[in-house]
Design a protein around this motif. Structure first.
Motif, PDB file in Angstrom:
ATOM      1  N   UNK A  73      27.904  25.071  40.973  1.00 24.83           N
ATOM      2  CA  UNK A  73      27.339  26.479  40.785  1.00 24.83           C
ATOM      3  C   UNK A  73      25.662  26.298  40.261  1.00 24.83           C
ATOM      4  N   UNK A  74      25.148  27.370  40.236  1.00 23.58           N
ATOM      5  CA  UNK A  74      23.726  27.382  39.481  1.00 23.58           C
ATOM      6  C   UNK A  74      23.953  27.101  38.060  1.00 23.58           C
ATOM      7  N   UNK A  75      24.890  27.896  37.576  1.00 24.06           N
ATOM      8  CA  UNK A  75      24.932  27.760  36.237  1.00 24.06           C
ATOM      9  C   UNK A  75      26.339  27.422  35.524  1.00 24.06           C
ATOM     10  N   UNK A  76      26.667  26.545  34.708  1.00 23.95           N
ATOM     11  CA  UNK A  76      27.957  26.205  34.168  1.00 23.95           C
ATOM     12  C   UNK A  76      28.185  26.036  32.809  1.00 23.95           C
ATOM     13  N   UNK A  77      29.017  26.877  32.144  1.00 21.64           N
ATOM     14  CA  UNK A  77      29.158  26.542  30.757  1.00 21.64           C
ATOM     15  C   UNK A  77      30.480  26.160  30.353  1.00 21.64           C
ATOM     16  N   UNK A  78      30.811  25.122  29.624  1.00 25.97           N
ATOM     17  CA  UNK A  78      32.232  24.578  29.231  1.00 25.97           C
ATOM     18  C   UNK A  78      32.093  24.311  27.866  1.00 25.97           C
ATOM     19  N   UNK A  79      33.508  23.920  27.381  1.00 23.52           N
ATOM     20  CA  UNK A  79      33.403  23.473  25.891  1.00 23.52           C
ATOM     21  C   UNK A  79      33.503  22.003  25.781  1.00 23.52           C
ATOM     22  N   UNK A  80      33.107  21.545  24.800  1.00 24.16           N
ATOM     23  CA  UNK A  80      33.047  19.993  24.478  1.00 24.16           C
ATOM     24  C   UNK A  80      34.345  19.445  24.745  1.00 24.16           C
ATOM     25  N   UNK A  81      34.514  18.351  25.492  1.00 28.29           N
ATOM     26  CA  UNK A  81      35.660  17.524  25.703  1.00 28.29           C
ATOM     27  C   UNK A  81      36.136  17.871  27.154  1.00 28.29           C
ATOM     28  N   UNK A  82      35.756  18.916  27.782  1.00 30.52           N
ATOM     29  CA  UNK A  82      36.166  19.342  29.203  1.00 30.52           C
ATOM     30  C   UNK A  82      35.366  18.526  30.020  1.00 30.52           C
ATOM     31  N   UNK A  83      35.773  18.717  31.539  1.00 34.26           N
ATOM     32  CA  UNK A  83      35.206  17.981  32.699  1.00 34.26           C
ATOM     33  C   UNK A  83      34.278  19.022  33.046  1.00 34.26           C
ATOM     34  N   UNK A  84      33.293  18.620  33.704  1.00 29.68           N
ATOM     35  CA  UNK A  84      31.857  19.494  34.532  1.00 29.68           C
ATOM     36  C   UNK A  84      32.036  18.837  36.006  1.00 29.68           C
ATOM     37  N   UNK A  85      32.106  19.756  36.871  1.00 33.28           N
ATOM     38  CA  UNK A  85      31.981  19.323  38.055  1.00 33.28           C
ATOM     39  C   UNK A  85      30.873  20.198  39.014  1.00 33.28           C
ATOM     40  N   UNK A  86      29.952  19.522  39.491  1.00 28.45           N
ATOM     41  CA  UNK A  86      28.869  19.970  40.131  1.00 28.45           C
ATOM     42  C   UNK A  86      28.697  19.643  41.756  1.00 28.45           C
ATOM     43  N   UNK A  87      28.501  20.524  42.473  1.00 32.59           N
ATOM     44  CA  UNK A  87      28.499  20.270  43.929  1.00 32.59           C
ATOM     45  C   UNK A  87      27.039  20.479  44.373  1.00 32.59           C
ATOM     46  N   UNK A  88      26.914  19.602  45.637  1.00 35.27           N
ATOM     47  CA  UNK A  88      25.538  19.630  46.088  1.00 35.27           C
ATOM     48  C   UNK A  88      25.877  19.453  47.878  1.00 35.27           C
ATOM     49  N   UNK A  89      24.846  20.423  48.527  1.00 34.29           N
ATOM     50  CA  UNK A  89      25.110  20.175  49.961  1.00 34.29           C
ATOM     51  C   UNK A  89      23.571  19.967  50.356  1.00 34.29           C
ATOM     52  N   UNK A  90      23.549  19.359  51.531  1.00 35.07           N
ATOM     53  CA  UNK A  90      22.314  19.037  52.157  1.00 35.07           C
ATOM     54  C   UNK A  90      22.351  19.126  53.639  1.00 35.07           C
TER      55      UNK A  90
END
Lengths: 110, 115
Positions: free
Chosen positions: A8-25
């Motif tokens: 996503x353009x922006x992502x808000x999570x809590x400490x300890x959680x996993x964060x996933x970001x995607x990229x297309x080209x």
């Protein structure tokens, strides 16, 4: 013009959680790189994955690459407040200079 | 080992003026690329220098020019400044060998404000 688009353009999570970001080209690549930027400062290289690789790990980072779908993902496990930053994917092909996406702004709440 | 250094860190210029930004690459690197980053956007490629020649150029007007010196350091010049040139200008150094780009090392950038 941007080569990659992060989601996503922006992502808000809590400490300890996993964060996933995607990229297309859009075009063929030799490698794909992920960079981190702390509020308006220089970019720091995180990880490089070559076009013949499918997955790569570095500490709490895991990157995947699917060249058939022209997409990549960055997973940050067990996130920390210090991971708060903008994350950019960048593609490189031949002698073409790195081309960056528009970035994902990650906020990790303590 | 010093990384990539850029100067100045901040700069305020008036519309119509000219500006020169400087970059010293990481020791051992031979390639310097310049990027413009507007607020909230990703870096946009301006041009790349290798062996003192401009090798690639992004979609920027001729007002943007550069130079690379024999010691691999580089300058970015912008003429006839516009308000829209206000941005963070990033310099990146890397090694180009064969056809494989390696990771790039970035400086902390120069914040240019045009008023």
């Amino acid at each position: 013009s941007q080569q990659g688009e992060e989601d996503p353009q922006a992502l808000s999570i809590q400490e300890g959680e996993n964060a996933t970001m995607n990229c297309s080209y859009k075009t063929s690549i030799n490698n794909l790189q992920w960079y981190r930027q702390n509020s308006g400062r220089g970019l720091v290289h995180l990880i490089l994955i070559r076009s013949n690789e499918r997955e790569k790990h570095s500490g709490r980072l895991r990157v995947t690459l699917d060249t058939s779908k022209k997409s990549s993902s960055l997973l940050i496990t067990a996130s920390r407040a210090a991971d708060t930053a903008s994350y950019f994917c960048a593609t490189a092909g031949g002698r073409r200079a790195l081309t960056f996406g528009s970035g994902t702004r990650l906020q990790v709440q303590p | 080992d010093a990384g990539v250094t850029q100067s100045p860190t901040h700069l305020i210029k008036t519309r119509g003026q000219q500006v020169t930004l400087r970059c010293s690459p990481k020791s051992g690197h031979d390639t310097v690329s310049w990027y413009q980053q507007a607020l909230g956007q990703g870096p946009q490629f301006i041009f790349q220098y290798y062996e003192e020649e401009e090798r690639q150029r992004g979609n920027f007007p001729d007002r943007f020019s550069g130079h690379q010196f024999p010691n691999y350091s580089s300058e970015l010049n912008v003429n006839a400044l516009l308000l829209g040139d206000s941005a963070l200008y990033l310099c990146a150094s890397s090694l180009l060998y064969g056809l494989m780009n390696t990771e790039a090392f970035f400086g902390q950038g120069t914040r240019l404000t045009v008023v």
